[in-house]
Design a protein around this motif. Structure first.
Motif, PDB file in Angstrom:
ATOM      1  N   VAL A  76      37.543  49.698  41.194  1.00  0.00           N
ATOM      2  CA  VAL A  76      37.655  48.599  42.165  1.00  0.00           C
ATOM      3  C   VAL A  76      37.145  47.321  41.510  1.00  0.00           C
ATOM      4  O   VAL A  76      35.999  47.260  41.069  1.00  0.00           O
ATOM      5  N   ARG A  77      37.988  46.299  41.479  1.00  0.00           N
ATOM      6  CA  ARG A  77      37.612  45.061  40.792  1.00  0.00           C
ATOM      7  C   ARG A  77      38.267  43.850  41.438  1.00  0.00           C
ATOM      8  O   ARG A  77      39.334  43.965  42.034  1.00  0.00           O
ATOM      9  N   VAL A  78      37.608  42.719  41.306  1.00  0.00           N
ATOM     10  CA  VAL A  78      38.127  41.428  41.766  1.00  0.00           C
ATOM     11  C   VAL A  78      37.966  40.448  40.629  1.00  0.00           C
ATOM     12  O   VAL A  78      36.851  40.239  40.135  1.00  0.00           O
ATOM     13  N   HIS A  79      39.068  39.852  40.198  1.00  0.00           N
ATOM     14  CA  HIS A  79      38.999  38.874  39.111  1.00  0.00           C
ATOM     15  C   HIS A  79      40.310  38.103  39.036  1.00  0.00           C
ATOM     16  O   HIS A  79      41.342  38.561  39.525  1.00  0.00           O
ATOM     17  N   PRO A  80      40.299  36.923  38.388  1.00  0.00           N
ATOM     18  CA  PRO A  80      41.564  36.210  38.165  1.00  0.00           C
ATOM     19  C   PRO A  80      42.402  36.978  37.156  1.00  0.00           C
ATOM     20  O   PRO A  80      41.873  37.626  36.252  1.00  0.00           O
ATOM     21  N   ALA A  81      43.708  36.885  37.299  1.00  0.00           N
ATOM     22  CA  ALA A  81      44.604  37.539  36.339  1.00  0.00           C
ATOM     23  C   ALA A  81      45.927  36.796  36.304  1.00  0.00           C
ATOM     24  O   ALA A  81      46.344  36.181  37.291  1.00  0.00           O
TER      25      ALA A  81
END
Length: 435
Positions: A268-273
């Protein structure tokens, strides 16, 4: 218009801000329809607020500053919470649930941090706990994960779940403007709060990702389990680089079921891509939200719509309220917590992803070979390279194939120390089909 039960379902509303005032308005304006759908009238027992004199459009006899008294009132059947925060909200909702009162909440931070405790209290008393409005506003997303897809095996959930950051990144892509000036414009237009930290630093999206992963993978995931990166470091050059590759930049919440060596886990991750412009999420502009769900039998599903705002969020709250009120009338119960899988959460270093790396390097022979050797040393394969010279310096852009995030990060760290590398200009993850 007649209903099957004359005794009304009485509702305590905690909060009367942007969302709460819309909930109160809809309860009044749609009273007859709601009664027909529920099987009994749905009435406000009271509205807890801090400053009653600021709510002159609400009947004074409904307003109270005694939130504890309202929650513990024996005449209340359902507590609707839209005040946010962890405390005193957690204590208030635990009191309500322990007393057998059903709860409808839009509080993603509380659910992501204390969800297990709330579910346990609901189970112990037989009360309902509904929270559709906690993720993606008006978009019917959680109920499909919780109920419609309960017979399927979900493998991935990826989406845009924060409208503020999506507005900022969409505007940067459209205008070429810098992050700072775009944030200022978003604040002026009301898309960003005066203190935008929760949004731009990814905290809001991380809470939502924890809820999505918990439902999708039948595993308790808290916000502390979610790898989180925000968008404050995104530059106009990053956005332009993405455009040159036929991609755009989005802040993504990514929840994956991973099987490795016969063992299952959750990432589970949240980041710009960077994502391809051909991807359905690439076309989600402004403050809208969209979530892609992949399941073994159902295939790919996409949920899209207004992710925030008073009326859209109130719509989700009312949907939950109708469900729990109907259960009170007929004696039923809604779905309980499903955490039977109890899968471990993988650290970010083990997540398999791809990097877009932009380097400022010396413009001389052998530079690319030295950089490529570091990638090979860390067992990271290069998918694409673009090199542009300018006098004594050169710009080198590398896009990798999929590799463990830890290997990619170690590669970048070592490259940064090479004498030929003047600066690691930017590093961004890449999602979507490989080139």
């Amino acid at each position: 218009m007649t209903v099957s039960r004359t005794k009304p379902v009485r509702v305590a509303l905690l909060g009367c801000g942007t969302v709460g005032s819309e909930v109160a308005r809809l309860l009044h304006e749609q009273a007859d329809d709601l009664a027909a759908r529920v099987g009994a009238p749905v009435e406000l027992a009271g509205i807890a607020v801090r400053r009653p004199n600021r709510h002159r459009d609400v009947p004074a006899d409904l307003l109270t500053t005694d939130v504890d008294g309202l929650v513990t009132d024996d005449g209340v059947d359902v507590v609707v919470e839209v005040i946010g925060g962890i405390e005193p909200t957690r204590t208030l909702l635990l009191k309500a649930l322990s007393a057998g009162r059903s709860v409808v909440t839009a509080n993603k931070a509380l659910l992501a941090e204390c969800g297990a405790e709330l579910f346990a209290a609901a189970d112990a008393s037989g009360a309902d706990l509904y929270f559709e409005a906690a993720v993606a506003g008006a978009i019917p997303l959680l109920r499909p994960l919780r109920e419609s897809l309960a017979g399927d095996r979900i493998t991935r959930v990826m989406g845009i779940v924060n409208g503020t950051t999506n507005y900022i990144l969409s505007a940067m892509d459209a205008t070429g403007a810098a992050y700072g000036e775009t944030l200022d414009e978003a604040t002026r237009l009301g898309y960003a709060e005066a203190d935008p930290t929760a949004d731009v630093d990814g905290y809001d999206a991380a809470s939502k990702a924890a809820i999505l992963a918990s439902l999708a993978f039948h595993t308790r995931v808290t916000s502390a389990d979610v790898h989180r990166e925000g968008i404050a470091g995104i530059t106009a050059a990053d956005v332009a680089a993405a455009r040159a590759l036929g991609r755009t930049v989005k802040l993504l919440a990514i929840c994956e079921r991973v099987t490795e060596n016969g063992e299952e886990s959750v990432s589970v991750r949240v980041h710009p891509a960077m994502i391809p412009r051909s991807h359905p999420l690439a076309g989600v502009g402004g403050a809208f939200n969209a979530v892609f769900v992949e399941a073994e039998a159902a295939g790919q599903l996409m949920f899209y719509g207004q992710g925030a705002g008073g009326a859209p969020t109130a719509s989700a709250v009312l949907g939950d309220l109708v469900a729990v009120a109907r259960n009170r009338v007929v004696g039923g119960r809604g779905p309980r917590e499903s955490a039977y899988a109890d899968l471990p959460v993988r650290p970010m270093g083990e997540a398999r992803t791809r990097y877009h790396v932009s380097l400022d390097v010396a413009d001389r022979p052998g530079v690319l070979a030295q950089v490529a050797a570091v990638f090979a040393e860390h067992d990271v394969s290069i998918a694409a390279v673009r090199q542009e010279g300018r006098s004594a310096d050169a710009s080198l852009v590398i896009v990798t194939h999929t590799a463990p995030d830890a290997a990619l990060r170690s590669t970048v760290d070592k490259i940064a120390g090479l004498p030929i590398v003047r600066e690691v200009v930017s590093v961004m993850r890449v999602e979507g089909a490989e080139p």
